[in-house]
Scaffold this motif. Structure first.
Motif, mmCIF file in Angstrom:
data_model
loop_
_atom_site.group_PDB
_atom_site.id
_atom_site.type_symbol
_atom_site.label_atom_id
_atom_site.label_comp_id
_atom_site.label_asym_id
_atom_site.label_seq_id
_atom_site.Cartn_x
_atom_site.Cartn_y
_atom_site.Cartn_z
ATOM 1 N N GLU A 173 48.271 -51.567 85.653
ATOM 2 C CA GLU A 173 47.791 -51.361 84.914
ATOM 3 C C GLU A 173 48.203 -49.865 84.946
ATOM 4 O O GLU A 173 47.141 -49.468 86.033
ATOM 5 C CB GLU A 173 46.166 -51.633 84.707
ATOM 6 C CG GLU A 173 46.047 -53.032 84.183
ATOM 7 C CD GLU A 173 44.605 -52.621 82.750
ATOM 8 O OE1 GLU A 173 44.010 -51.892 83.114
ATOM 9 O OE2 GLU A 173 44.608 -53.375 81.928
ATOM 10 N N PRO A 174 47.933 -49.049 84.583
ATOM 11 C CA PRO A 174 48.091 -47.701 83.714
ATOM 12 C C PRO A 174 47.074 -46.668 84.184
ATOM 13 O O PRO A 174 46.311 -47.657 83.967
ATOM 14 C CB PRO A 174 48.922 -47.516 83.062
ATOM 15 C CG PRO A 174 47.719 -48.017 82.300
ATOM 16 C CD PRO A 174 48.346 -49.029 82.521
ATOM 17 N N SER A 175 47.177 -46.063 84.966
ATOM 18 C CA SER A 175 46.307 -44.973 85.929
ATOM 19 C C SER A 175 46.405 -43.975 85.703
ATOM 20 O O SER A 175 46.397 -43.254 87.023
ATOM 21 C CB SER A 175 44.891 -46.016 87.205
ATOM 22 O OG SER A 175 44.233 -44.671 87.654
ATOM 23 N N THR A 176 45.548 -43.261 84.731
ATOM 24 C CA THR A 176 45.823 -41.768 84.916
ATOM 25 C C THR A 176 45.080 -40.974 85.950
ATOM 26 O O THR A 176 45.699 -39.369 86.199
ATOM 27 C CB THR A 176 45.214 -41.054 83.124
ATOM 28 O OG1 THR A 176 43.985 -40.630 83.412
ATOM 29 C CG2 THR A 176 45.302 -41.474 82.705
ATOM 30 N N PRO A 177 44.209 -41.086 86.225
ATOM 31 C CA PRO A 177 43.468 -40.198 87.814
ATOM 32 C C PRO A 177 44.447 -40.682 88.663
ATOM 33 O O PRO A 177 44.394 -40.208 89.665
ATOM 34 C CB PRO A 177 41.992 -40.861 88.438
ATOM 35 C CG PRO A 177 41.633 -41.745 87.170
ATOM 36 C CD PRO A 177 43.054 -42.317 86.382
ATOM 37 N N GLY A 178 45.445 -41.669 88.936
ATOM 38 C CA GLY A 178 46.215 -41.971 90.224
ATOM 39 C C GLY A 178 46.162 -42.647 91.334
ATOM 40 O O GLY A 178 45.789 -43.018 92.365
ATOM 41 N N THR A 214 45.001 -49.158 89.790
ATOM 42 C CA THR A 214 44.286 -50.934 89.537
ATOM 43 C C THR A 214 44.890 -51.753 88.463
ATOM 44 O O THR A 214 45.296 -51.599 88.272
ATOM 45 C CB THR A 214 44.030 -49.993 87.082
ATOM 46 O OG1 THR A 214 42.762 -48.220 87.944
ATOM 47 C CG2 THR A 214 42.513 -50.444 86.808
ATOM 48 N N SER A 258 44.980 -29.448 75.565
ATOM 49 C CA SER A 258 46.806 -30.597 75.519
ATOM 50 C C SER A 258 47.732 -29.296 76.443
ATOM 51 O O SER A 258 47.826 -28.626 75.719
ATOM 52 C CB SER A 258 47.540 -30.004 73.989
ATOM 53 O OG SER A 258 48.854 -30.493 74.093
ATOM 54 N N LYS A 259 48.663 -29.854 76.913
ATOM 55 C CA LYS A 259 49.272 -29.175 77.411
ATOM 56 C C LYS A 259 50.504 -28.745 77.069
ATOM 57 O O LYS A 259 51.308 -27.778 77.301
ATOM 58 C CB LYS A 259 50.072 -30.225 79.092
ATOM 59 C CG LYS A 259 48.763 -31.077 79.828
ATOM 60 C CD LYS A 259 49.263 -31.488 80.193
ATOM 61 C CE LYS A 259 47.445 -31.967 81.805
ATOM 62 N NZ LYS A 259 48.748 -32.700 83.177
#
Length: 230
Positions: A23-28, A31, A221-222
């Protein structure tokens, strides 16, 4: 993601195959979703096999995906609408895809290898939601699972002593469920005539005092970084 975690991911996927879904994981962090029926087998292997050595369970927490992706905050300006859950629930119950509503997340640590891993398993589709207990694998899961039961109503099959942990003995419902009313179901007071604590229906009127707004500026927002017109 670092080469070290990429190597761990390759070993995990080679060892467990279809038992793990990335699964994708934003904190790197790594998962993986685990099927309910494979949870105990996978966890024991992660703890016992030399190439993994996940001997420490850091945390177990529940998740409620009720109305996930259907935001009730629809406004960019502070207004009298857009925070309906403080007053009444507008989306239907039960949800369309109930077998994907409740999940349990496990945070694992390998002290020897200095790896961290996150596992997620979706609960049984029935009500109450059920998943197998990992207490026999990591004993510290005892209180973690009791907390998830108390707050989300998730049952852990095989748990030795599944009781409420944080709420009172007479508490009704599970307060971290998304459809739990913000004012609760009952109120508690001491009755001097009965000389004991009594539980009664909630008498206060439900209301929301603090609106939530979505701020459109650099801090959130970046894509807007440096854009003064946003």
């Amino acid at each position: 993601m670092s080469k070290k975690l990429d190597a761990l991911a390759a070993r995990l996927e080679s060892r467990f195959g279809k038992s793990l879904t990335r699964e994708p994981s934003t904190p790197g962090e790594l998962t993986y979703e685990v099927p309910r029926e494979d949870l105990l087998t996978v966890c024991r292997a992660l703890r016992d096999e030399e190439e993994f050595c996940f001997d420490q369970l850091m945390d177990v927490c529940g998740i409620d995906y009720y109305a996930y992706g259907k935001s009730e905050w629809t406004t960019y300006d502070a207004s009298g609408s857009g925070f309906s859950r403080g007053v009444e629930i507008e989306y239907p119950h039960p949800v369309d895809n109930y077998d994907r509503r409740f999940a349990v997340v496990y945070h694992l640590l390998s002290i020897e290898k200095n790896y961290r891993l996150r596992l997620k398993v979706y609960c049984d589709s029935e009500e109450p939601p059920i998943v197998n207990s990992v207490v026999d694998i990591w004993n510290c899961a005892n209180w973690f699972e009791r907390e998830a039961f108390d707050l989300y109503g998730i049952l852990f099959n095989g748990h030795p002593d599944l009781r409420r942990l944080l709420t009172d003995y007479g508490f009704i419902g599970h307060p971290f469920r998304k459809d739990f009313p913000l004012i609760g179901n009952v109120e508690v007071r001491f009755d001097p005539e009965k000389n004991r604590v009594v539980y009664e229906p909630v008498s206060i009127e439900p209301r929301t005092l603090v609106p939530k707004t979505i701020r459109r500026d650099d801090a959130y927002s970046k894509n807007m970084k440096g854009n003064k017109d946003a």
